[in-house]
Design an enzyme around this catalytic site. Structure first.
Site, short mmCIF file in Angstrom:
data_model
loop_
_atom_site.label_atom_id
_atom_site.label_comp_id
_atom_site.label_asym_id
_atom_site.label_seq_id
_atom_site.Cartn_x
_atom_site.Cartn_y
_atom_site.Cartn_z
N GLY A 31 4.38 36.18 -0.49
CA GLY A 31 4.61 37.55 -0.05
C GLY A 31 5.85 37.76 0.79
N GLY A 36 14.86 37.54 -4.17
CA GLY A 36 14.55 36.27 -4.83
C GLY A 36 13.23 36.38 -5.58
N HIS A 37 12.18 36.81 -4.86
CA HIS A 37 10.86 36.97 -5.51
C HIS A 37 10.96 37.96 -6.67
CE1 HIS A 37 9.43 36.08 -1.23
NE2 HIS A 37 8.85 35.14 -1.93
N LYS A 149 15.10 27.39 -5.40
CA LYS A 149 15.28 27.30 -3.94
C LYS A 149 14.37 26.21 -3.36
CE LYS A 149 15.27 29.02 0.43
NZ LYS A 149 13.93 29.42 0.82
N SER A 185 15.11 34.23 1.87
CA SER A 185 13.86 33.58 2.26
C SER A 185 13.06 34.55 3.12
CB SER A 185 14.17 32.32 3.08
OG SER A 185 13.02 31.87 3.75
N SER A 186 11.75 34.52 2.95
CA SER A 186 10.92 35.37 3.81
C SER A 186 11.13 34.98 5.27
CB SER A 186 9.44 35.20 3.46
OG SER A 186 9.25 35.47 2.09
P1 AMP Z 1 7.46 31.85 -1.36
O1 AMP Z 1 6.89 33.22 -1.25
O2 AMP Z 1 8.49 31.54 -0.34
O3 AMP Z 1 6.38 30.78 -1.48
O4 AMP Z 1 8.24 31.80 -2.74
C1 AMP Z 1 7.63 32.17 -3.94
C2 AMP Z 1 8.53 31.77 -5.08
O5 AMP Z 1 9.78 32.41 -4.94
C3 AMP Z 1 8.81 30.25 -5.12
O6 AMP Z 1 8.83 29.83 -6.47
C4 AMP Z 1 10.18 30.16 -4.49
O7 AMP Z 1 10.92 29.04 -4.92
C5 AMP Z 1 10.81 31.45 -4.99
N1 AMP Z 1 11.92 31.85 -4.13
C6 AMP Z 1 11.90 32.10 -2.80
N2 AMP Z 1 13.13 32.40 -2.35
C7 AMP Z 1 13.96 32.35 -3.43
C8 AMP Z 1 15.35 32.54 -3.62
N3 AMP Z 1 16.16 32.87 -2.62
N4 AMP Z 1 15.86 32.39 -4.86
C9 AMP Z 1 15.05 32.04 -5.91
N5 AMP Z 1 13.73 31.85 -5.79
C10 AMP Z 1 13.18 31.99 -4.57
#
Ligand code: AMP
Length: 285
Positions: A31, A36-37, A149, A185-186
């Protein structure tokens, strides 16, 4: 788009879809959506007839002194953003439904989870691989999109799919960056003004490494390049090196010299409170 919290309900819906011959795309997340998401969601949207986005801040992947309590959460904000990508379902289960009383199984990967982030965050990847296995079973996807990432995470997911015979195509999405190069990044939401400026040292390190590789005529030793990167990071106010690693893109084993199959990954702590990661292949393909 439907927001679903019940494990039973998501299972029923995806089983119905499968009977009707739909293909299912999955994007697992924690979330606080950013571009990116959303890019991952749009990619999955194109590759399947139904799109399930999961939003679950997974306690099993946080260490006792990590940021589980302060991790940014806003279901309503995320619901609106996911809907714009054309997602069919946002699945956001309560923790007690994913880990009901008596839960005691873990999916753990022996070698690939040892180094890099696995070394700095003991137990982290057991949490990731366990929850992703559960999400695969609950949502029965044909394809699942993960970000490059989290490079080691992506390698682990590919391993689970092979080792446990999941019939799921895993697709990696390139890193999405802010205008200045900082990887989205979150956790960037924790950064204050100065910290945000200093966070650029990860991308500066990546640019430096790629330039060094491009310009070197002799074999480049990994230790030499790592030393230069550590210098860039340590000379940035508030920044300390968690790790800098140069390794083979498939085995994740550290490499003594920089060659065509090498990746660089780094983790940096800012003011000892925010941990950011980034990575890059060292050769352009
Ligand atoms: P997270 O919510 O941080 O667990 O990320 C969920 C998905 O989004 C994971 O597959 C991450 O690798 C991807 N993700 C997060 N940040 C990025 C980004 N800047 N670029 C590409 N994918 C991302």
């Amino acid at each position: 788009m439907k927001v679903i919290q019940s494990v039973k309900e998501i299972s029923n819906i995806v089983s119905g879809w499968r009977r009707e011959g739909e293909t299912i795309g999955l994007v697992p997340t924690m979330g606080w959506f950013h571009e990116g998401h959303l890019s991952l969601m749009r990619m999955a949207r194109e590759k399947a007839s139904k799109l399930v986005v999961t939003l679950f801040v997974n306690p099993m992947q946080f260490g006792p002194s990590e940021d589980l309590g302060s991790y940014p959460r806003d279901l309503d904000r995320d619901r609106k953003l996911a809907e714009l990508t054309g997602a069919d379902i946002l699945f956001s289960p309560p923790t007690e439904d994913i880990y009901p009383e008596g839960f005691q199984t873990q999916v753990s990967i022996k070698e690939l989870s040892k180094g890099l982030c696995g070394a700095s965050r003991p137990g982290h990847f057991n949490g990731v691989t366990t929850v992703v296995t559960k999400l695969f079973n609950l949502t029965q996807p044909d394809i699942a999109v993960f970000g490059e990432k989290d490079y080691q995470q992506l390698a682990l997911i590919r391993r689970i799919v092979k080792d446990l015979n999941f019939n799921i195509a895993i697709i990696g999405h390139p890193i999405v960056r802010e205008k200045d190069g900082v990887a989205m990044s979150s956790r960037n939401s924790y950064l204050t003004g100065d910290e945000r400026k200093h966070a650029l040292c990860l991308y500066t390190s990546i640019l430096h490494a790629k330039k060094r590789v491009r310009e070197s005529t002799d074999t480049l030793r990994s230790d030499t390049l790592k030393g230069e990167i550590e210098e860039i990071i340590q000379s940035t106010p508030g920044c300390t090196v968690d790790y800098v690693s140069i390794f083979d893109k498939d085995s994740l084993i550290a490499s003594q010299t920089v060659d065509k199959d090498c990746m660089l990954a780094l983790a940096v702590k800012i003011n000892d409170r925010i941990r950011l990661i980034d990575n890059t292949p060292l050769y352009d393909t």
